[in-house]
Design an enzyme around this catalytic site. Structure first.
Site, short mmCIF file in Angstrom:
data_model
loop_
_atom_site.label_atom_id
_atom_site.label_comp_id
_atom_site.label_asym_id
_atom_site.label_seq_id
_atom_site.Cartn_x
_atom_site.Cartn_y
_atom_site.Cartn_z
N HIS A 1 18.09 4.88 -21.45
CA HIS A 1 18.49 4.41 -22.77
C HIS A 1 19.05 5.55 -23.63
O HIS A 1 19.91 5.31 -24.48
CB HIS A 1 17.31 3.75 -23.48
CG HIS A 1 17.03 2.37 -23.00
ND1 HIS A 1 15.82 1.74 -23.18
CD2 HIS A 1 17.81 1.47 -22.32
CE1 HIS A 1 15.85 0.53 -22.65
NE2 HIS A 1 17.04 0.35 -22.10
N HIS B 1 25.64 -4.48 -15.96
CA HIS B 1 25.66 -3.02 -16.05
C HIS B 1 26.60 -2.41 -15.01
O HIS B 1 27.40 -1.52 -15.34
CB HIS B 1 24.25 -2.46 -15.84
CG HIS B 1 23.36 -2.58 -17.02
ND1 HIS B 1 23.52 -1.83 -18.16
CD2 HIS B 1 22.28 -3.38 -17.26
CE1 HIS B 1 22.59 -2.14 -19.04
NE2 HIS B 1 21.83 -3.08 -18.52
#
Length: 422
Positions: A262, A397
């Site tokens: 992240h 993703h």
């Protein structure tokens, strides 16, 4: 590419300049799109197994449905056959059994005989992806997308956006009571992505400025104060929940500790936000680029090859020691996307090095040439694992990692993709 200055800053030998590399990216992206097409089910999209087949008890998943709708809508804009029907199916599903037609908003799974599913809470994470999907579908001109976007933004603004805090609230009961005593970095991070897309599609700059407020609180305040290591979990008084899910370290959305993947994902989004503000308003806070650089290096220093083998691991503790050593595919995808963004933004050779290194890792260990798609997770020795993510559910993703290097940092995907082949 309509990104003149960053294009000029790229080294002459950069992979991003090379035609064969760009064609390779395009080919890999199309392979991923084809692999995920069987995930369609009656009320949306469901997860595929390792072999690329639906499970016998497959049920539509709203988050996957929103992500698939977004991806196939953007791919539809590139003129790729078979994508338009899938994007249209996603829009119809999000306006059908996945939507709460009584209270508004969306469930995680379809209604059952008209009744809410067992888990009927309304999640900010899901609603961010619905806003993203609806905005991409609207750009693609899919029937019903305009109405879906209007509904999504009404719900998002009315129930989830906290003007006082400058962030998105986390979750509610089906009737919008019982707000959860939690503020999460993950849901807000994906809300930043969705806000930028919505601003581009609607022309309403307020969404872009909301993205900036979210980024300022989570990154320029909390992450910077922590040496660019970002806590994920807070209560509504903004106290860090350091023991949150200590008993569930492999939780797929809210794991214990901190998530280096992240850190790098935020880095990419900060650069996109900076580019969006410069493109539309002519100025942007300098901390966006400064914090993006620091976040990327923090993520790679704390997560890459920490246990001897290559790859970006899942989580670290408060002393920055590895907790879950497994390497999720999305962490690698976001790391290379951030490296590409920093390479475009700065031209520094170190980001070219990282971009090549991460693609070499993905090509060596994650691209599944036997069963298709990408292996979703590897263990600390880079063998397939399912401790966190079973099967091959995710297209979002991996596919965005193949197309991000081909696009300018702004505007957002659905809007920018029309510039790709022009």
């Amino acid at each position: 590419m309509a990104e003149a200055l960053p294009a000029l800053m790229l080294p002459v030998t950069s992979w991003l300049r090379l035609g064969p590399h760009r064609r390779w990216l395009d080919m890999q992206g199309q392979r991923l799109l084809d692999f995920s097409k069987p995930s369609r089910v009656p009320h949306g999209f469901s997860a595929l197994g390792d072999d690329g087949r639906l499970q016998p008890d497959a049920v539509a998943d709203s988050t996957l449905t929103a992500r698939m709708t977004h991806v196939y809508a953007v791919a539809m804009g590139r003129g790729l056959p078979g994508c338009a029907p899938l994007a249209a199916h996603g829009v119809a599903s999000l306006r059908g059994a996945l939507e709460d037609h009584d209270h508004g908003g969306w469930y995680l799974t379809p209604t059952v005989a008209g009744a809410p599913p067992e888990n009927s809470r309304k999640q900010a994470y899901l609603h961010a992806f619905i806003a993203l999907a609806a905005s991409s579908a609207r750009v693609a001109g899919i029937a019903g997308a305009h109405e879906l976007l209007d509904s999504a933004l009404t719900i998002w603004e009315r129930h989830f956006w906290s003007e006082a805090e400058g962030v998105f609230r986390e979750s509610f009961a089906a009737d919008w009571s019982d707000e959860e005593d939690y503020r999460g970095a993950n849901a807000n991070m994906h809300s930043v992505e969705a806000c930028m897309a919505v601003a581009d599609v609607t022309g309403n700059a307020v969404w872009r400025h909301r993205a900036l407020r979210v980024a300022e609180r989570f990154i320029h305040n909390h992450a910077r104060d922590g040496g660019y290591c970002l806590p994920e979990h807070y209560n509504r008084n903004w106290e860090v929940l350091r023991a949150y899910h200590q008993d569930k370290p492999t939780d797929a959305l809210r794991p214990y500790g901190m998530t280096p993947g992240h850190f790098v994902e935020w880095a990419h989004l900060l650069l996109k936000l900076e580019a969006a503000l410069l493109r539309t308003e002519g100025h942007a806070p300098p901390w966006l680029a400064e914090d993006a650089v620091e976040l990327f290096h923090s993520g790679m220093n704390n997560g890459w090859q920490r246990d001897g083998a290559p790859g970006l691991l899942y989580t670290i503790d408060w002393a920055r020691r590895p907790v879950v050593h497994n390497r999720p595919h999305w962490c690698q995808a976001e790391a290379l996307t951030a490296a590409a963004a920093l390479l475009k933004r700065t031209g520094h050779a170190r980001y070219e090095h990282w971009y090549r290194t991460i693609w070499d890792y993905i090509d060596t260990y994650m691209i599944d040439r036997r069963q298709g798609g990408w292996i979703q997770e590897l263990d600390e020795h880079n063998y397939p694992s399912s401790a966190v993510y079973a099967g091959k559910a995710d297209l979002y993703h991996a596919w965005q990692a193949t197309i991000s290097p081909l696009l300018p940092l702004a505007p957002s995907f659905a809007t920018a993709v029309t510039l790709l082949d022009n």
